[in-house]
Design a protein around this motif. Structure first.
Motif: not given
Length: 359
Positions: A227-234
């Motif tokens: 996706m290349g965006d958003g809130l990445y969990a790690a």
């Protein structure tokens, strides 16, 4: 410009009993993600695309990256991308235009440092143009800080920041039309913590807020890269989960109480709080706030500090007047709240490639 996080218990993952091979194939390698993030943050080269890549590393709400770029002869335009707005948490596009200001500041710093100094102009619609000409590079430690800056959503170690560094941060955030208030007294930080918790509690009980937030959650490296965006969990210190499991775990383990407790602990661990307030509530001033907070964040990064947004008292309109009073700026609308201190380095957030954000 909040980065929301998950609180997922390890026990909940174990109970679901996912096979090792299936798990790894579903989330991909963290080493792959580290290489992906390093390539995004490589030092800028001589191409215009390198300047735009630096601009995309700026802070932005929910990491939606609500911008588009157009490069012409001697100029780069930064345009809002309404398709990446977040109408629940940001109904008037305040965070969107702050994000454009953050990107513009990165662009101007990288341009001057690589031999393309220029001038930024904000248009009436909130878009910007960076007009530049070739010249001698102007080295600055803020160029390296562009690649290192991140929203570190973790506990810090509560160590105080030296007075000289606080003064440097204050100078960095001084932009015409913007006021910066830095809180270091524990009593005022405690009052700010209570406002953040009240705002967070209201948001976490709002189904529309949660639905919008979940659209931008990326639960594993594979999803974040794709996706290349958003809130990445790690990037928030949380475990990575397959896409089919992440939303279920979120619904089970993320509660108002757990999130309120987390934010309270995070603010208690911080050395200080920065509150940005524009003198006028319009797009041009929101862009100015973005430029101020980005320069503040880059200066903090160069000083070895970590930062994270805690914007709940800005996003919940009923808390803004109390936040302004706490800052000693009654009558102004608060725009951005950031905590800072000494803390760990976490994985970086994803970014879309330059080809995806240029027209």
């Amino acid at each position: 410009m909040n980065r929301r996080t998950m609180l997922i218990g390890a026990g909940g993952v174990t109970v679901l009993g996912v096979g090792l091979f299936g798990w790894r194939s579903a989330v991909c390698s963290t080493d792959d993600y580290a290489r992906y993030a390093a390539a995004l943050r490589a030092p800028p080269g001589p191409e215009i695309a390198d300047l735009i890549r630096c601009a995309t590393l700026a802070a932005n709400g929910h990491n939606t990256q609500p911008w588009r770029f157009h490069a012409g002869e001697g100029a780069i335009d930064i345009l809002p991308d309404p398709a990446r707005a977040t109408p629940v948490v940001d109904p008037d596009d305040h965070h969107l235009f702050v994000s454009l200001g953050c990107a513009a500041e990165n662009l101007a710093i990288a341009g001057a440092a690589t031999g393309r100094p220029g001038v930024l102009k904000t248009n009436a619609d909130g878009s910007l143009r960076y007009s530049f000409s070739p010249a001698e590079p102007q080295p600055t430690p803020l160029l390296a800080a562009i690649a290192k800056r991140q929203s570190t959503r973790a506990a810090y170690d509560r160590r105080p920041v030296p007075a000289g560094d606080i003064e440097a941060l204050q100078r960095a955030g001084e932009v015409e039309g913007v006021r910066l208030v830095i809180l270091t007294e524990r009593s005022r930080i405690d009052r700010l913590r209570d406002l953040v918790v009240a705002g967070n509690d209201a948001q976490m009980r709002d189904p529309a807020f949660l639905a919008e937030l979940k659209q931008w959650l990326r639960f594993n490296p594979q999803s974040a890269i794709r996706m290349g965006d958003g809130l990445y969990a790690a990037a928030s210190g949380n475990p990575t989960l397959p896409d089919w499991l992440g939303p279920r775990a979120f619904d089970l383990f993320v509660t108002p109480a757990s999130e309120n407790d987390k934010y309270a602990r995070h603010i208690d661990s911080s050395a200080g709080i920065a509150i940005f307030l524009a003198e006028r509530a319009d797009r041009a001033h929101w862009v100015k706030v973005g430029r101020a907070c980005q320069r503040f964040a880059l200066t903090a990064t160069a000083l070895g500090l970590k930062l994270a947004f805690v914007n709940q008292p800005v996003e919940v309109a009923g808390l803004r007047s109390e936040l302004a009073a706490l800052a000693g700026e009654a009558g102004l609308r608060p725009d951005i709240v950031m905590r800072f201190g000494y803390g760990p380095t976490l994985p970086f957030s994803p970014r879309r490639p330059v080809s995806a954000v240029t027209r």
